[in-house]
Design a protein around this motif. Structure first.
Motif, PDB file in Angstrom:
ATOM      1  N   PRO A  70      40.720  20.611  68.682  1.00 53.82           N
ATOM      2  CA  PRO A  70      40.495  21.039  67.286  1.00 53.82           C
ATOM      3  C   PRO A  70      40.840  19.930  66.296  1.00 53.82           C
ATOM      4  O   PRO A  70      41.845  19.232  66.448  1.00 53.82           O
ATOM      5  N   LEU A  71      39.995  19.778  65.286  1.00 54.19           N
ATOM      6  CA  LEU A  71      40.207  18.752  64.262  1.00 54.19           C
ATOM      7  C   LEU A  71      41.175  19.269  63.192  1.00 54.19           C
ATOM      8  O   LEU A  71      41.303  20.480  62.968  1.00 54.19           O
ATOM      9  N   ALA A  72      41.832  18.336  62.521  1.00 58.01           N
ATOM     10  CA  ALA A  72      42.792  18.682  61.454  1.00 58.01           C
ATOM     11  C   ALA A  72      42.026  18.872  60.149  1.00 58.01           C
ATOM     12  O   ALA A  72      42.084  18.034  59.235  1.00 58.01           O
ATOM     13  N   ALA A  73      41.285  19.960  60.047  1.00 58.16           N
ATOM     14  CA  ALA A  73      40.440  20.212  58.876  1.00 58.16           C
ATOM     15  C   ALA A  73      41.236  20.883  57.763  1.00 58.16           C
ATOM     16  O   ALA A  73      42.121  21.701  58.005  1.00 58.16           O
ATOM     17  N   THR A  74      40.922  20.511  56.527  1.00 63.04           N
ATOM     18  CA  THR A  74      41.508  21.127  55.320  1.00 63.04           C
ATOM     19  C   THR A  74      40.364  21.482  54.376  1.00 63.04           C
ATOM     20  O   THR A  74      39.182  21.296  54.691  1.00 63.04           O
ATOM     21  N   ASP A  75      40.717  21.978  53.174  1.00 66.59           N
ATOM     22  CA  ASP A  75      39.676  22.322  52.202  1.00 66.59           C
ATOM     23  C   ASP A  75      38.924  21.089  51.732  1.00 66.59           C
ATOM     24  O   ASP A  75      37.729  21.149  51.421  1.00 66.59           O
ATOM     25  N   GLU A  76      39.638  19.955  51.648  1.00 65.96           N
ATOM     26  CA  GLU A  76      39.001  18.737  51.134  1.00 65.96           C
ATOM     27  C   GLU A  76      38.499  17.812  52.252  1.00 65.96           C
ATOM     28  O   GLU A  76      37.698  16.911  51.988  1.00 65.96           O
ATOM     29  N   PHE A  77      38.969  17.998  53.536  1.00 67.57           N
ATOM     30  CA  PHE A  77      38.653  17.041  54.615  1.00 67.57           C
ATOM     31  C   PHE A  77      38.297  17.824  55.874  1.00 67.57           C
ATOM     32  O   PHE A  77      39.049  18.708  56.309  1.00 67.57           O
ATOM     33  N   SER A  78      37.169  17.502  56.461  1.00 68.43           N
ATOM     34  CA  SER A  78      36.685  18.223  57.647  1.00 68.43           C
ATOM     35  C   SER A  78      37.320  17.733  58.943  1.00 68.43           C
ATOM     36  O   SER A  78      37.098  18.326  59.993  1.00 68.43           O
ATOM     37  N   GLY A  79      38.099  16.659  58.880  1.00 71.28           N
ATOM     38  CA  GLY A  79      38.668  16.062  60.085  1.00 71.28           C
ATOM     39  C   GLY A  79      37.851  14.896  60.601  1.00 71.28           C
ATOM     40  O   GLY A  79      38.280  14.180  61.505  1.00 71.28           O
ATOM     41  N   LEU A  80      36.665  14.668  60.003  1.00 68.12           N
ATOM     42  CA  LEU A  80      35.786  13.567  60.402  1.00 68.12           C
ATOM     43  C   LEU A  80      35.228  12.895  59.161  1.00 68.12           C
ATOM     44  O   LEU A  80      34.788  13.571  58.214  1.00 68.12           O
ATOM     45  N   GLN A  81      35.260  11.573  59.156  1.00 68.04           N
ATOM     46  CA  GLN A  81      34.710  10.826  58.025  1.00 68.04           C
ATOM     47  C   GLN A  81      33.926   9.626  58.544  1.00 68.04           C
ATOM     48  O   GLN A  81      34.439   8.840  59.351  1.00 68.04           O
ATOM     49  N   LEU A  82      32.653   9.510  58.086  1.00 62.15           N
ATOM     50  CA  LEU A  82      31.810   8.356  58.416  1.00 62.15           C
ATOM     51  C   LEU A  82      31.647   7.521  57.147  1.00 62.15           C
ATOM     52  O   LEU A  82      30.869   7.881  56.254  1.00 62.15           O
ATOM     53  N   PRO A  83      32.390   6.421  56.985  1.00 59.52           N
ATOM     54  CA  PRO A  83      32.266   5.597  55.780  1.00 59.52           C
ATOM     55  C   PRO A  83      30.838   5.050  55.622  1.00 59.52           C
ATOM     56  O   PRO A  83      30.170   4.731  56.615  1.00 59.52           O
ATOM     57  N   CYS A  84      30.392   4.964  54.355  1.00 59.43           N
ATOM     58  CA  CYS A  84      29.040   4.477  54.059  1.00 59.43           C
ATOM     59  C   CYS A  84      29.093   3.309  53.079  1.00 59.43           C
ATOM     60  O   CYS A  84      30.060   3.148  52.323  1.00 59.43           O
ATOM     61  N   ASP A  85      28.047   2.520  53.088  1.00 62.15           N
ATOM     62  CA  ASP A  85      27.925   1.417  52.146  1.00 62.15           C
ATOM     63  C   ASP A  85      27.668   2.010  50.759  1.00 62.15           C
ATOM     64  O   ASP A  85      26.726   2.799  50.589  1.00 62.15           O
ATOM     65  N   PRO A  86      28.466   1.656  49.723  1.00 63.06           N
ATOM     66  CA  PRO A  86      28.293   2.284  48.397  1.00 63.06           C
ATOM     67  C   PRO A  86      26.955   1.948  47.741  1.00 63.06           C
ATOM     68  O   PRO A  86      26.472   2.712  46.900  1.00 63.06           O
ATOM     69  N   ASP A  87      26.359   0.839  48.100  1.00 62.18           N
ATOM     70  CA  ASP A  87      25.092   0.446  47.474  1.00 62.18           C
ATOM     71  C   ASP A  87      23.901   1.104  48.159  1.00 62.18           C
ATOM     72  O   ASP A  87      23.050   1.718  47.499  1.00 62.18           O
ATOM     73  N   SER A  88      23.810   0.986  49.499  1.00 61.23           N
ATOM     74  CA  SER A  88      22.640   1.498  50.217  1.00 61.23           C
ATOM     75  C   SER A  88      22.819   2.915  50.749  1.00 61.23           C
ATOM     76  O   SER A  88      21.835   3.572  51.078  1.00 61.23           O
ATOM     77  N   GLY A  89      24.077   3.381  50.845  1.00 64.52           N
ATOM     78  CA  GLY A  89      24.323   4.704  51.412  1.00 64.52           C
ATOM     79  C   GLY A  89      24.231   4.747  52.927  1.00 64.52           C
ATOM     80  O   GLY A  89      24.303   5.817  53.539  1.00 64.52           O
ATOM     81  N   LYS A  90      24.098   3.605  53.553  1.00 64.12           N
ATOM     82  CA  LYS A  90      23.963   3.498  55.017  1.00 64.12           C
ATOM     83  C   LYS A  90      25.342   3.515  55.671  1.00 64.12           C
ATOM     84  O   LYS A  90      26.294   2.928  55.149  1.00 64.12           O
ATOM     85  N   THR A  91      25.464   4.232  56.797  1.00 63.93           N
ATOM     86  CA  THR A  91      26.769   4.283  57.483  1.00 63.93           C
ATOM     87  C   THR A  91      27.138   2.899  58.001  1.00 63.93           C
ATOM     88  O   THR A  91      26.266   2.077  58.317  1.00 63.93           O
ATOM     89  N   LEU A  92      28.455   2.646  58.132  1.00 65.77           N
ATOM     90  CA  LEU A  92      28.942   1.322  58.512  1.00 65.77           C
ATOM     91  C   LEU A  92      29.150   1.173  60.029  1.00 65.77           C
ATOM     92  O   LEU A  92      29.626   0.136  60.480  1.00 65.77           O
ATOM     93  N   GLY A  93      28.854   2.205  60.789  1.00 69.11           N
ATOM     94  CA  GLY A  93      28.925   2.070  62.250  1.00 69.11           C
ATOM     95  C   GLY A  93      30.251   2.484  62.853  1.00 69.11           C
ATOM     96  O   GLY A  93      30.491   2.234  64.032  1.00 69.11           O
ATOM     97  N   PHE A  94      31.128   3.092  62.064  1.00 65.94           N
ATOM     98  CA  PHE A  94      32.386   3.584  62.626  1.00 65.94           C
ATOM     99  C   PHE A  94      32.775   4.870  61.917  1.00 65.94           C
ATOM    100  O   PHE A  94      32.185   5.237  60.886  1.00 65.94           O
ATOM    101  N   ALA A  95      33.779   5.564  62.501  1.00 59.71           N
ATOM    102  CA  ALA A  95      34.191   6.851  61.941  1.00 59.71           C
ATOM    103  C   ALA A  95      35.686   7.048  62.140  1.00 59.71           C
ATOM    104  O   ALA A  95      36.278   6.511  63.090  1.00 59.71           O
ATOM    105  N   PHE A  96      36.286   7.824  61.220  1.00 55.06           N
ATOM    106  CA  PHE A  96      37.684   8.230  61.337  1.00 55.06           C
ATOM    107  C   PHE A  96      37.716   9.689  61.792  1.00 55.06           C
ATOM    108  O   PHE A  96      37.011  10.534  61.236  1.00 55.06           O
ATOM    109  N   VAL A  97      38.547   9.969  62.788  1.00 55.02           N
ATOM    110  CA  VAL A  97      38.681  11.334  63.294  1.00 55.02           C
ATOM    111  C   VAL A  97      40.160  11.675  63.335  1.00 55.02           C
ATOM    112  O   VAL A  97      40.980  10.869  63.788  1.00 55.02           O
TER     113      VAL A  97
END
Length: 714
Positions: A70-97
């Motif tokens: 089970p992920l550590a989900a809260t109201d503001e955070f689902s437990g998973l984050q895929l960072p994206c490039d702020p200009d193109s919106g494209k994912t950067l190829g890694f994720a935080f879990v």
């Protein structure tokens, strides 16, 4: 004029009487402050998805990571984050879990590392705490580190270059661990006894030892630390595998991996698999697979159930273990389940890999109105090559021939009343189309069965009653030879067919074990164990010669790799406790013909092992040597005579050297006496003790009557 607001004093006076006398001590329910990030994981090598596909990729990754825990989900955070490039919106190829527990994070690192998301993306997972260490790395130009100086590794096959083609063995007795050369002409010669470790005050071995399958490595077990690997001409330390409480090791057949085991039932890493070359831990397992033990059993009943053993395939490609109704097969390139799923085998009781191919045999008892059956399965395709249904089955036991050509399944059947039991053999021919099976009915109870290592014969011990002291030993051949006599000028013809036939039966034997020589033809019928006689019968199947010997209290018998020498052993467990037969401890070396070569006795004797020797010849090359054996016999006889002459000359030259040394010493002492003559006379005031004229010679005759006897003559 605008009214002025009341002061705090005025408000307080107005509210006087409304306040509680209880002192205010608020205790806000703040969340626990986390100072570490052991529940967080970083996943790399993810696809770099455009903004339109970020949501889809997030769902795929979320479904993947949620299967682990089970992920550590809260109201503001689902437990998973895929960072994206702020200009193109494209994912950067890694994720935080982030998981709820640290155990889930550790499992995620193990499970996701090497996971193939698709054909272009194989994931890597690392703990977040490890990534934080990079913030302290100094920035600047990369400096390539200097490579470590080359150090040549020891030659682990050097022992095979022995001029006399001798075999080696190792013994564990008391606190000693000794490797010796075996020579049938002379007593064993010590090769290494841990002298280097003794000088350093280090124990070379504290528990059992184990040779690798080809004799390249020697593993010594130190339960408090782990397993140490030795090799080379000087037995240098090559590798160390940490595993507290280790009491057993299993090498893979090609010596690429080593599996270490401890008997800690609650340890989730009781079984570890290491890469021998790198020393890296490939994977760890608990002692029992999940769901293997029935939860209804009591702790005492669970303690009586042995854990299912791991088995290696012949080429190190697969590692397998039996679970409840499944066989878990792991691909050793990733040590993950083959095709991400176990092999279903409803009610399975036993399985075995073929010694020479990626084929496994397993059997399952009768269940849910389905008959018992033996299955032959090919890997990695999981194709079922043959299934043999069996009825009224109580138990089965499987025995492979060393070349994987044949498989014998001893089936114990029962009558409908289940009061009478009888045996039959199911014989599988693996190299023939369709894997045909022949059934051999045996009226007697079968106590043991053994295949000739590289031949077509097998032997078995059988008797009318399993508890009989006198048994029969029968020899069978999987090929039947029919000779048709010639007529006139025609020569006789020889026809070989695939048919099981009885060669001979030796009645009234006193044995409980069968040991074929690795070279074939010779077999030992042995009576081993505390309640047995220790009788050894050396039998040649071809010449029918039989030699009977005895080793009292013998509990183990081991052939050397060449089949020339056999060791019979009386050993005791190393774990301690009272061993009432300590006076019989030791080993005896015999020739394959039953001639005793050497005997050694010890107060405490734990282990004897021959060093395995890899087979460097193909089957056709071996057959060619056997065919031209007379030619090689002459060469061997010549070599033996030369060696005997060499030993004789060495012994003679040693005696001559000793005699010459004695004569030279005698001459030197005489010369010294001559040189000291004048000084000696001066010290004696002119008296010369060597001058005979200074002596007075007297001759004295003494007659002694020894006995006298008087006789009266009439």
């Amino acid at each position: 004029m605008a009214p002025t607001e009341p002061s705090l004093e005025e408000e307080s006076a107005a509210l006087d009487g409304y306040f509680s006398d209880t002192p205010l001590a608020p205790k806000p329910n703040y969340p626990t402050l986390r100072e570490t990030f052991e529940t967080a994981v970083i996943i790399t090598n993810l696809p770099k998805a455009p903004a339109a596909k970020v949501e889809k990729l997030t769902k795929v990754v979320n479904r993947l990571v949620s299967k682990i825990g089970p992920l550590a989900a809260t109201d503001e955070f689902s437990g998973l984050q895929l960072p994206c490039d702020p200009d193109s919106g494209k994912t950067l190829g890694f994720a935080f879990v982030e998981y709820q527990t640290a155990e889930s994070a550790v499992q995620a690192v193990k499970s996701l590392t090497g996971y193939a998301l698709d054909k272009n993306h194989t994931l890597t997972a690392i703990p977040y705490t490890k990534a934080t260490e990079l913030q302290n790395v100094e920035t600047g130009e990369f400096q390539e580190p200097e490579p470590a100086p080359f150090k040549e590794k020891p030659n682990t096959s050097k022992w095979l270059e022995d001029d006399g083609q001798r075999d080696q063995f190792i013994i564990r007795q008391a606190r000693e661990t000794i490797v010796s050369w075996n020579d049938a002409r002379n007593p064993p010669v010590v090769d290494y006894d841990g002298a280097r470790e003794k000088e350093a005050g280090v124990a070379w071995c504290e528990y059992y030892v184990q040779w690798s399958p080809e004799g390249s490595y020697l593993a010594t077990l130190v339960p408090s630390k782990g397993v140490i690997l030795w090799g080379g001409e000087k037995y240098e330390k090559l590798q160390r595998f940490p595993h507290s409480g280790v009491d057993r090791v299993i090498f893979s057949p090609c010596e690429n991996f080593i599996l270490t085991l401890s008997n800690h039932r609650e340890d989730p890493e009781a079984i570890k698999v290491f890469n021998i070359a790198t020393g890296k831990l490939q994977r760890a397992f608990p002692l029992f697979p999940k769901g293997f033990l029935d939860e209804k059993l009591s702790p005492q009943e669970k303690a009586q159930i042995p854990p299912p053993a791991f088995q290696w395939s012949h080429d190190d490609k697969f590692l397998a273990r039996m679970g409840k109704d499944i066989i878990s097969i792991y691909d050793t390139t990733t040590f993950k389940l083959l095709d991400s799923r176990s092999l279903l085998a409803d009610g399975i009781k036993e399985f075995q890999f073929s010694p020479k191919s990626n084929i496994l045999a397993c059997w399952s008892p009768e269940k849910n109105n389905q008959p018992a059956h033996v299955d032959i399965i090919e890997l990695p395709s999981r194709k079922k090559l043959r299934q043999k249904n069996l009825f009224n089955v109580t138990a089965c036991s499987m025995v492979w021939q060393n070349d994987g050509t044949y498989l014998a399944v001893k089936v114990t059947r029962h009558t409908k009343s289940k009061k009478t039991f009888y045996n039959n053999l199911e014989l599988f021919r693996l190299e023939e189309q369709g894997v045909p099976v022949e059934m051999l009915d045996i009226k007697d109870a079968v106590m043991a069965l053994a295949w000739e290592p590289s031949g077509n014969k097998f032997a078995m011990i059988h008797a009318e009653n399993p508890s009989s002291t006198k048994v029969n030993v029968s020899f069978y051949n999987m090929k039947k030879t029919t000779i048709t006599p010639g007529v006139g000028k025609k020569k006789q013809t020889q026809t070989v067919t695939n048919e099981v036939n009885l060669m001979e039966t030796l009645p009234g034997k006193q044995c409980n074990c069968l040991f074929w020589s690795p070279a074939g033809e010779n077999i030992i019928l042995a009576s081993l164990g505390d309640s047995a006689s220790g009788q050894l019968e050396f039998y040649n199947v071809k010449t029918k010669s039989l030699v009977v010997k005895e080793h009292y209290r013998c509990n183990q018998l081991l052939w050397d790799p060449s089949g020339r020498t056999v060791a019979t052993i009386v050993s005791q467990p190393i774990q301690g406790g009272h061993f009432k037969f300590a006076m019989d401890n030791g080993y005896i070396l015999w020739t394959f013909q039953g001639k005793q070569l050497h005997q050694a006795s010890f107060e405490t004797f734990y282990q004897f092992q021959w060093r395995p020797r890899p087979s460097l010849l193909t089957k056709s090359q071996k057959n060619k040597i056997v065919k031209n054996l007379k030619k090689y016999e002459m060469e061997f006889d010549k070599a033996d005579k030369e060696l005997a002459l060499k030993l004789k000359l060495e012994a003679t030259s040693a005696k001559r050297a000793l005699r010459t040394e004695f004569r030279n010493r005698l001459a030197r002492l005489r010369q010294l006496k001559v040189q000291q003559k004048e000084e000696q006379i001066a010290l004696y005031n002119g008296y010369d003790s060597d001058d005979e004229s200074n002596y007075v010679t007297k001759e004295v005759s003494i007659e002694t009557i020894i006995s006298s006897k008087e006789e009266v003559v009439a």
